[in-house]
Design a protein around this motif. Structure first.
Motif, mmCIF file in Angstrom:
data_model
loop_
_atom_site.group_PDB
_atom_site.id
_atom_site.type_symbol
_atom_site.label_atom_id
_atom_site.label_comp_id
_atom_site.label_asym_id
_atom_site.label_seq_id
_atom_site.Cartn_x
_atom_site.Cartn_y
_atom_site.Cartn_z
ATOM 1 N N GLY A 159 0.810 -1.216 0.000
ATOM 2 C CA GLY A 159 0.000 0.000 0.000
ATOM 3 C C GLY A 159 0.844 1.267 0.000
ATOM 4 N N GLU A 160 0.473 2.198 0.874
ATOM 5 C CA GLU A 160 1.120 3.514 0.920
ATOM 6 C C GLU A 160 2.565 3.472 1.413
ATOM 7 N N LEU A 161 3.001 2.320 1.920
ATOM 8 C CA LEU A 161 4.384 2.216 2.376
ATOM 9 C C LEU A 161 5.381 2.103 1.224
ATOM 10 N N GLY A 163 6.677 3.475 -2.437
ATOM 11 C CA GLY A 163 6.637 4.596 -3.370
ATOM 12 C C GLY A 163 6.189 4.153 -4.751
ATOM 13 N N ARG A 179 9.052 3.324 1.775
ATOM 14 C CA ARG A 179 9.096 4.616 2.470
ATOM 15 C C ARG A 179 9.610 4.453 3.905
ATOM 16 N N GLU A 181 8.378 5.435 6.545
ATOM 17 C CA GLU A 181 7.287 5.115 7.480
ATOM 18 C C GLU A 181 7.169 3.616 7.749
#
Length: 194
Positions: A159-161, A163, A179, A181
């Motif tokens: 997911g959003e982790l 790039g 990322r 995070e």
């Protein structure tokens, strides 16, 4: 020729498990390379490596749930690329080539060696980095690029982790970086096959 057998990493096993890696007894086997996850401590990232002289055996471990099938390359950042290349060659590493030119990470020079199955990519530390600020200091193991069978599937899992995928330096390949995070110490990237 030296081969990579193990990387010791200052991360918690649970953090790698949460990113889709199979972890057992504090270690993660990626094809023929063991990642020993030593837990977080005063030092971060890749703490060291174990090299051997055996012939690499591809495919010792099955793919991970995140799609990782092997290590494509390990990145060693150096304040003095020529000095590090000379040191590696004196230790029996075979220099494959030196590449001159800009990279997305800001380096202008790279040298490539084979470490058995994975490649060792030695990069000239970009200006302003802590490694570059100490020109007489040692080279530092900095990151790992994993080969995945399906980068879109890896992206869906992370997911959003993860790039956005971009063109890799190697023509026809894509790469996406994990990322900060995600909470891992070393820089991590996922790449499509050659």
């Amino acid at each position: 020729m030296p081969t990579l057998e193990e990387l010791e990493i200052a991360d918690e096993p649970a953090d790698w498990r949460a990113l889709g890696f199979e972890v057992e007894d504090g270690a993660c086997l990626v094809s023929s390379v063991r990642l020993r996850l030593a837990g977080k401590g005063p030092r971060r990232g890749i703490l060291g490596w174990t090299l051997g002289e055996r012939e690499p055996v591809a495919g010792e471990a099955p793919p991970h749930p995140n799609g990782v099938v092997r290590i494509d390359h390990v990145v060693l950042m150096s304040p003095d690329l020529d000095r590090t290349v000379d040191e590696l060659r004196s230790e029996g590493f075979e220099l494959r080539r030196i590449r001159e030119g800009e990279t997305p990470g800001g380096s202008t020079r790279q040298a490539f060696f084979r470490l058995g199955e994975p490649i060792l990519e030695v990069v000239q530390a970009p200006e302003g980095t802590s490694v570059a600020r100490n020109p007489d200091g040692p080279a530092r193991l900095w990151g790992i690029a994993f080969l995945v069978g399906d980068l879109d599937a890896t992206g869906a899992l992370l997911g959003e982790l993860l790039g956005a995928p971009r063109d890799a330096v190697q023509t026809g390949r894509k790469i996406a970086t994990l990322r900060a995070e995600a909470g891992l110490g070393p820089a991590i990237a996922f790449m499509t096959p050659p």
